[in-house]
Design a protein around this motif. Structure first.
Motif, short mmCIF file in Angstrom:
data_model
loop_
_atom_site.label_atom_id
_atom_site.label_comp_id
_atom_site.label_asym_id
_atom_site.label_seq_id
_atom_site.Cartn_x
_atom_site.Cartn_y
_atom_site.Cartn_z
N ILE A 103 45.74 37.88 45.66
CA ILE A 103 45.70 37.73 44.33
C ILE A 103 44.66 39.59 44.39
CG2 ILE A 103 43.04 36.78 43.12
CD1 ILE A 103 43.68 34.35 45.32
N GLU A 104 44.48 40.14 42.64
CA GLU A 104 44.47 40.93 42.39
C GLU A 104 42.39 41.35 42.29
OE1 GLU A 104 44.22 44.37 38.90
OE2 GLU A 104 46.54 43.03 38.72
N PHE A 105 41.88 41.73 43.04
CA PHE A 105 40.18 41.36 42.37
C PHE A 105 39.95 42.59 42.40
CE2 PHE A 105 40.64 38.35 46.73
CZ PHE A 105 40.61 37.66 46.47
N LEU A 106 38.64 42.33 41.66
CA LEU A 106 37.99 43.65 41.17
C LEU A 106 36.53 44.10 41.85
CD1 LEU A 106 38.07 45.56 39.26
CD2 LEU A 106 36.75 43.99 37.42
N PHE A 107 36.13 44.80 42.43
CA PHE A 107 35.43 44.39 43.65
C PHE A 107 33.81 45.49 42.84
CE2 PHE A 107 38.70 43.39 46.68
CZ PHE A 107 38.22 42.28 47.16
N ASP A 108 33.18 45.61 43.42
CA ASP A 108 31.91 46.01 43.08
C ASP A 108 30.79 46.45 44.28
OD1 ASP A 108 31.65 47.23 39.55
OD2 ASP A 108 32.62 44.55 40.09
N GLY A 109 29.74 47.46 44.49
CA GLY A 109 28.72 47.22 45.72
C GLY A 109 29.16 47.32 46.80
N ASP A 110 28.81 47.58 47.68
CA ASP A 110 29.29 47.88 49.37
C ASP A 110 29.83 47.32 50.49
OD1 ASP A 110 28.76 49.01 51.70
OD2 ASP A 110 26.52 48.85 51.83
N SER A 138 35.10 41.34 31.01
CA SER A 138 34.34 41.34 29.81
C SER A 138 32.89 42.06 30.01
CB SER A 138 34.19 39.38 29.68
OG SER A 138 33.43 39.62 30.44
N PRO A 139 32.38 42.68 28.97
CA PRO A 139 31.13 43.36 29.19
C PRO A 139 29.99 42.45 29.84
CG PRO A 139 32.24 43.60 26.27
CD PRO A 139 33.04 42.54 27.58
N PHE A 140 29.59 40.96 29.31
CA PHE A 140 29.03 39.94 30.32
C PHE A 140 29.21 40.38 31.84
CE2 PHE A 140 28.03 36.22 32.46
CZ PHE A 140 26.45 36.40 32.11
N MET A 141 30.53 40.35 32.44
CA MET A 141 31.05 40.05 33.37
C MET A 141 30.64 41.23 34.32
SD MET A 141 31.62 37.26 34.78
CE MET A 141 32.69 37.30 35.67
N ASN A 142 30.93 43.00 33.15
CA ASN A 142 31.32 43.82 34.40
C ASN A 142 29.22 44.31 34.52
OD1 ASN A 142 33.66 45.29 33.92
ND2 ASN A 142 33.95 45.63 32.10
N GLU A 143 28.38 43.80 33.29
CA GLU A 143 26.81 43.97 32.82
C GLU A 143 26.44 43.39 34.49
OE1 GLU A 143 23.23 45.06 30.75
OE2 GLU A 143 25.04 44.43 29.61
N MET A 144 26.41 42.13 34.68
CA MET A 144 26.37 41.36 35.91
C MET A 144 26.66 42.05 36.94
SD MET A 144 24.52 39.02 36.50
CE MET A 144 24.23 38.02 35.10
N ALA A 145 27.90 42.19 37.04
CA ALA A 145 28.23 42.60 38.91
C ALA A 145 28.08 43.67 39.13
CB ALA A 145 29.86 42.64 38.79
N GLY A 146 27.67 44.52 38.05
CA GLY A 146 26.80 46.17 38.19
C GLY A 146 25.56 45.99 38.52
N ALA A 147 24.78 45.07 37.90
CA ALA A 147 23.41 44.52 38.16
C ALA A 147 23.64 44.27 39.77
CB ALA A 147 22.67 43.70 37.57
N ILE A 148 24.15 43.02 40.17
CA ILE A 148 24.03 42.07 41.37
C ILE A 148 24.28 43.71 42.45
CG2 ILE A 148 24.98 40.17 42.83
CD1 ILE A 148 25.66 38.86 40.30
N ALA A 149 25.37 43.92 42.20
CA ALA A 149 26.04 44.94 43.00
C ALA A 149 24.65 46.63 42.95
CB ALA A 149 26.99 45.88 42.61
N ASP A 150 24.11 46.38 42.48
CA ASP A 150 22.93 47.40 42.95
C ASP A 150 21.77 46.87 44.02
OD1 ASP A 150 24.34 49.32 40.61
OD2 ASP A 150 22.94 48.86 38.95
N ASN A 151 21.67 45.72 43.57
CA ASN A 151 20.56 45.20 44.20
C ASN A 151 21.09 45.19 46.17
OD1 ASN A 151 18.55 44.34 42.60
ND2 ASN A 151 20.15 43.58 41.83
N GLY A 152 22.24 46.08 45.58
CA GLY A 152 23.15 45.81 47.59
C GLY A 152 24.35 44.80 48.28
N TRP A 153 24.72 44.20 46.81
CA TRP A 153 25.49 43.26 47.24
C TRP A 153 26.57 43.72 47.15
CZ3 TRP A 153 23.00 40.12 50.87
CH2 TRP A 153 22.13 39.84 50.58
N ARG A 154 27.82 43.13 47.74
CA ARG A 154 29.27 43.65 47.02
C ARG A 154 29.93 42.11 46.30
NH1 ARG A 154 35.03 43.03 50.75
NH2 ARG A 154 36.41 44.60 49.77
N VAL A 155 30.44 42.47 45.20
CA VAL A 155 30.67 41.00 44.20
C VAL A 155 31.98 41.63 44.07
CG1 VAL A 155 30.40 40.26 41.45
CG2 VAL A 155 28.49 42.39 42.86
N ALA A 156 32.93 40.42 44.57
CA ALA A 156 35.18 40.10 44.24
C ALA A 156 34.30 39.40 42.39
CB ALA A 156 34.79 39.30 44.72
#
Length: 212
Positions: free
Chosen positions: A7-14, A33-51
């Motif tokens: 599966i092709e994943f898009l990862f953000d964060g540590d 999507s813009p919503f998903m990009n912003e949400m993933a980035g915000a969660i990653a900024d709090n120290g989590w990995r997002v897939a």
């Protein structure tokens, strides 16, 4: 759905974060999507990995550009199971997603044995049809869950949700003046980005409890 295809994943964060938060997209918009990009980035900024990932119908749309409706429920649910299998130890995963994606995650969370569940705008019922509830499986949910939901979301208003008798495992974060995509009215004095940031902090607090 057991597949040999990666599966092709898009990862953000540590990538060494203690938990990975898996976010599925909603019915009509892709994983970036813009919503998903912003949400993933915000969660990653709090120290989590997002897939992030895309269900088969959305992945096909990315290839041929043709809009199509979501795959049938069993296909979506099986695919979520494959997502978890490919990402590894379910004890290190919080699964969820936007609207339909979060709903699908909520339907397999107990079965997959994941650490937690996060829903971004849960579709409690179709807009204008409060009698057609999608909550039966939420009444006995065992997986610790957080639902971030706008106070103006037509898929379930606060007074409606209060009467659903949801499982004690579910906590709610109310997004102030938020629509289904957390967008508030200008008159509220708030912005969608503020609401996304606040939701990401609630998700981070929720995840921190999982690792203690």
């Amino acid at each position: 759905m057991i597949t040999d295809d990666q599966i092709e994943f898009l990862f953000d964060g540590d990538e060494n974060a203690k938990l990975t938060i898996v976010l599925a997209h909603g019915a009509g918009a892709p994983m970036d999507s813009p919503f998903m990009n912003e949400m993933a980035g915000a969660i990653a900024d709090n120290g989590w990995r997002v897939a992030r990932f895309e269900f088969p119908y959305m992945a096909k749309r990315r290839i041929d550009g043709k809009k199509r409706g979501p795959d049938r429920g069993p296909v979506l649910l099986d695919f979520f199971g494959e997502v978890v299998r490919q990402l590894g130890d379910p004890n290190h995963l919080i699964i969820g997603g936007k609207s339909m994606g979060g709903r699908m995650a909520s339907m397999v969370a107990d079965e997959l044995g994941v650490a937690g569940l996060v829903c971004l705008g849960y579709p409690f019922h179709p807009p204008g049809k409060p009698e057609k509830l999608r909550t039966d499986h939420l009444l006995g949910l065992k997986t610790k869950a957080l639902i971030c939901h706008g106070t103006r979301d037509p898929f379930g208003k606060p007074d409606e949700v209060a009467g659903y008798g949801l499982s004690d495992a579910i906590k709610l974060h109310w997004v102030e003046d938020g629509e289904h995509d957390f967008k508030p009215r200008k008159s509220s004095g708030r912005t969608q980005s503020q609401n996304i940031t606040d939701a990401s902090k609630a998700i981070s607090d929720f995840a921190n409890v999982m690792v203690k």
